[in-house]
Design a protein around this motif. Structure first.
Motif, PDB file in Angstrom:
ATOM      1  N   ALA A  78       0.870  -1.176   0.000  1.00 57.12           N
ATOM      2  CA  ALA A  78       0.000   0.000   0.000  1.00 57.12           C
ATOM      3  C   ALA A  78       0.908   1.227   0.000  1.00 57.12           C
ATOM      4  O   ALA A  78       2.036   1.163   0.503  1.00 57.12           O
ATOM      5  CB  ALA A  78      -0.883   0.003   1.248  1.00 57.12           C
ATOM      6  N   PRO A  79       0.447   2.343  -0.545  1.00 56.89           N
ATOM      7  CA  PRO A  79       1.273   3.564  -0.513  1.00 56.89           C
ATOM      8  C   PRO A  79       1.711   3.931   0.909  1.00 56.89           C
ATOM      9  O   PRO A  79       2.812   4.431   1.106  1.00 56.89           O
ATOM     10  CB  PRO A  79       0.352   4.637  -1.093  1.00 56.89           C
ATOM     11  CG  PRO A  79      -0.616   3.892  -1.952  1.00 56.89           C
ATOM     12  CD  PRO A  79      -0.811   2.556  -1.268  1.00 56.89           C
ATOM     13  N   THR A  80       0.878   3.637   1.875  1.00 54.23           N
ATOM     14  CA  THR A  80       1.239   3.957   3.257  1.00 54.23           C
ATOM     15  C   THR A  80       2.403   3.096   3.772  1.00 54.23           C
ATOM     16  O   THR A  80       3.129   3.523   4.665  1.00 54.23           O
ATOM     17  CB  THR A  80       0.030   3.781   4.196  1.00 54.23           C
ATOM     18  OG1 THR A  80      -0.493   2.457   4.037  1.00 54.23           O
ATOM     19  CG2 THR A  80      -1.058   4.802   3.894  1.00 54.23           C
ATOM     20  N   ASP A  81       2.590   1.904   3.195  1.00 52.17           N
ATOM     21  CA  ASP A  81       3.710   1.044   3.605  1.00 52.17           C
ATOM     22  C   ASP A  81       5.040   1.708   3.255  1.00 52.17           C
ATOM     23  O   ASP A  81       5.943   1.777   4.084  1.00 52.17           O
ATOM     24  CB  ASP A  81       3.626  -0.326   2.929  1.00 52.17           C
ATOM     25  CG  ASP A  81       2.408  -1.117   3.346  1.00 52.17           C
ATOM     26  OD1 ASP A  81       1.932  -0.922   4.485  1.00 52.17           O
ATOM     27  OD2 ASP A  81       1.927  -1.920   2.521  1.00 52.17           O
ATOM     28  N   SER A  82       5.158   2.185   2.032  1.00 49.70           N
ATOM     29  CA  SER A  82       6.395   2.851   1.604  1.00 49.70           C
ATOM     30  C   SER A  82       6.599   4.155   2.360  1.00 49.70           C
ATOM     31  O   SER A  82       7.732   4.502   2.711  1.00 49.70           O
ATOM     32  CB  SER A  82       6.372   3.111   0.098  1.00 49.70           C
ATOM     33  OG  SER A  82       6.383   1.876  -0.589  1.00 49.70           O
ATOM     34  N   GLU A  83       5.523   4.876   2.622  1.00 47.46           N
ATOM     35  CA  GLU A  83       5.625   6.118   3.390  1.00 47.46           C
ATOM     36  C   GLU A  83       6.102   5.836   4.813  1.00 47.46           C
ATOM     37  O   GLU A  83       6.921   6.575   5.363  1.00 47.46           O
ATOM     38  CB  GLU A  83       4.277   6.839   3.420  1.00 47.46           C
ATOM     39  CG  GLU A  83       3.874   7.418   2.082  1.00 47.46           C
ATOM     40  CD  GLU A  83       2.419   7.871   2.056  1.00 47.46           C
ATOM     41  OE1 GLU A  83       1.813   8.044   3.139  1.00 47.46           O
ATOM     42  OE2 GLU A  83       1.893   8.044   0.945  1.00 47.46           O
ATOM     43  N   GLU A  84       5.590   4.757   5.409  1.00 47.08           N
ATOM     44  CA  GLU A  84       6.004   4.395   6.765  1.00 47.08           C
ATOM     45  C   GLU A  84       7.488   4.037   6.797  1.00 47.08           C
ATOM     46  O   GLU A  84       8.225   4.457   7.693  1.00 47.08           O
ATOM     47  CB  GLU A  84       5.173   3.224   7.287  1.00 47.08           C
ATOM     48  CG  GLU A  84       5.537   2.811   8.698  1.00 47.08           C
ATOM     49  CD  GLU A  84       4.787   1.580   9.184  1.00 47.08           C
ATOM     50  OE1 GLU A  84       4.949   1.252  10.363  1.00 47.08           O
ATOM     51  OE2 GLU A  84       4.063   0.939   8.394  1.00 47.08           O
ATOM     52  N   LEU A  85       7.942   3.264   5.804  1.00 46.16           N
ATOM     53  CA  LEU A  85       9.356   2.906   5.735  1.00 46.16           C
ATOM     54  C   LEU A  85      10.204   4.163   5.596  1.00 46.16           C
ATOM     55  O   LEU A  85      11.197   4.336   6.303  1.00 46.16           O
ATOM     56  CB  LEU A  85       9.631   1.961   4.558  1.00 46.16           C
ATOM     57  CG  LEU A  85      11.113   1.631   4.359  1.00 46.16           C
ATOM     58  CD1 LEU A  85      11.644   0.791   5.513  1.00 46.16           C
ATOM     59  CD2 LEU A  85      11.329   0.934   3.033  1.00 46.16           C
ATOM     60  N   ARG A  86       9.825   5.064   4.699  1.00 50.86           N
ATOM     61  CA  ARG A  86      10.586   6.297   4.483  1.00 50.86           C
ATOM     62  C   ARG A  86      10.642   7.123   5.780  1.00 50.86           C
ATOM     63  O   ARG A  86      11.701   7.631   6.137  1.00 50.86           O
ATOM     64  CB  ARG A  86       9.962   7.116   3.356  1.00 50.86           C
ATOM     65  CG  ARG A  86      10.731   8.392   3.025  1.00 50.86           C
ATOM     66  CD  ARG A  86      10.048   9.191   1.919  1.00 50.86           C
ATOM     67  NE  ARG A  86       9.934   8.449   0.693  1.00 50.86           N
ATOM     68  CZ  ARG A  86      10.830   8.476  -0.302  1.00 50.86           C
ATOM     69  NH1 ARG A  86      11.892   9.226  -0.185  1.00 50.86           N
ATOM     70  NH2 ARG A  86      10.645   7.758  -1.383  1.00 50.86           N
ATOM     71  N   GLU A  87       9.524   7.235   6.467  1.00 50.11           N
ATOM     72  CA  GLU A  87       9.494   8.017   7.702  1.00 50.11           C
ATOM     73  C   GLU A  87      10.411   7.404   8.756  1.00 50.11           C
ATOM     74  O   GLU A  87      11.191   8.099   9.398  1.00 50.11           O
ATOM     75  CB  GLU A  87       8.047   8.092   8.217  1.00 50.11           C
ATOM     76  CG  GLU A  87       7.846   9.027   9.408  1.00 50.11           C
ATOM     77  CD  GLU A  87       8.141   8.380  10.756  1.00 50.11           C
ATOM     78  OE1 GLU A  87       8.663   9.059  11.633  1.00 50.11           O
ATOM     79  OE2 GLU A  87       7.871   7.177  10.903  1.00 50.11           O
ATOM     80  N   LYS A  88      10.347   6.090   8.917  1.00 49.04           N
ATOM     81  CA  LYS A  88      11.200   5.426   9.919  1.00 49.04           C
ATOM     82  C   LYS A  88      12.677   5.507   9.519  1.00 49.04           C
ATOM     83  O   LYS A  88      13.542   5.680  10.372  1.00 49.04           O
ATOM     84  CB  LYS A  88      10.773   3.980  10.106  1.00 49.04           C
ATOM     85  CG  LYS A  88       9.386   3.842  10.700  1.00 49.04           C
ATOM     86  CD  LYS A  88       9.364   2.809  11.771  1.00 49.04           C
ATOM     87  CE  LYS A  88       7.995   2.627  12.356  1.00 49.04           C
ATOM     88  NZ  LYS A  88       7.714   3.544  13.425  1.00 49.04           N
TER      89      LYS A  88
END
Length: 115
Positions: A78-88
């Protein structure tokens, strides 16, 4: 040209704690892909792009490798998965000893510079 020494050192996983991104990998890959494989591939592609004379932000390479590993496992991100990885990944904390070690390095460098 300065007579001062040039100091070069690695940041990710040397100064910054990569374990911060592990929960994302555990949730997405459920043990099928280790965060260290992702990071090794990330470094490999980063070096290859650098050798080819191409600049790509480290976070962009990380997101692309994340997607490649998910695709290889048949996992749809999901787009939120990649966003979460980038944020972390962009907010990884330093290891506990880093602050003191950098202070010592600054003192050493200041003493060297004053001579």
């Amino acid at each position: 040209m300065s007579d001062l020494p040039l100091i070069v050192f690695d940041v990710n996983e040397t100064l910054l704690d990569l374990q911060t991104v592990e929960p994302v990998f555990n949730r997405i890959f459920r043990g099928k892909v280790d965060v260290r494989l992702w990071f090794a591939d990330l470094v490999m592609y980063s070096l290859a792009l650098t050798a080819a004379g191409s600049y790509v932000p480290f976070t962009d390479i990380g997101a692309a490798v994340f997607k490649m590993l998910a695709d290889a496992q048949g996992i749809r991100l999901a787009p939120t998965d990649s966003e979460e990885l980038r944020e972390k990944f962009t907010t990884m904390p330093p290891y506990p000893e880093v602050s003191g070690a950098l202070r010592k390095l600054r003192c050493w460098f200041s003493a060297l510079h004053s001579h």
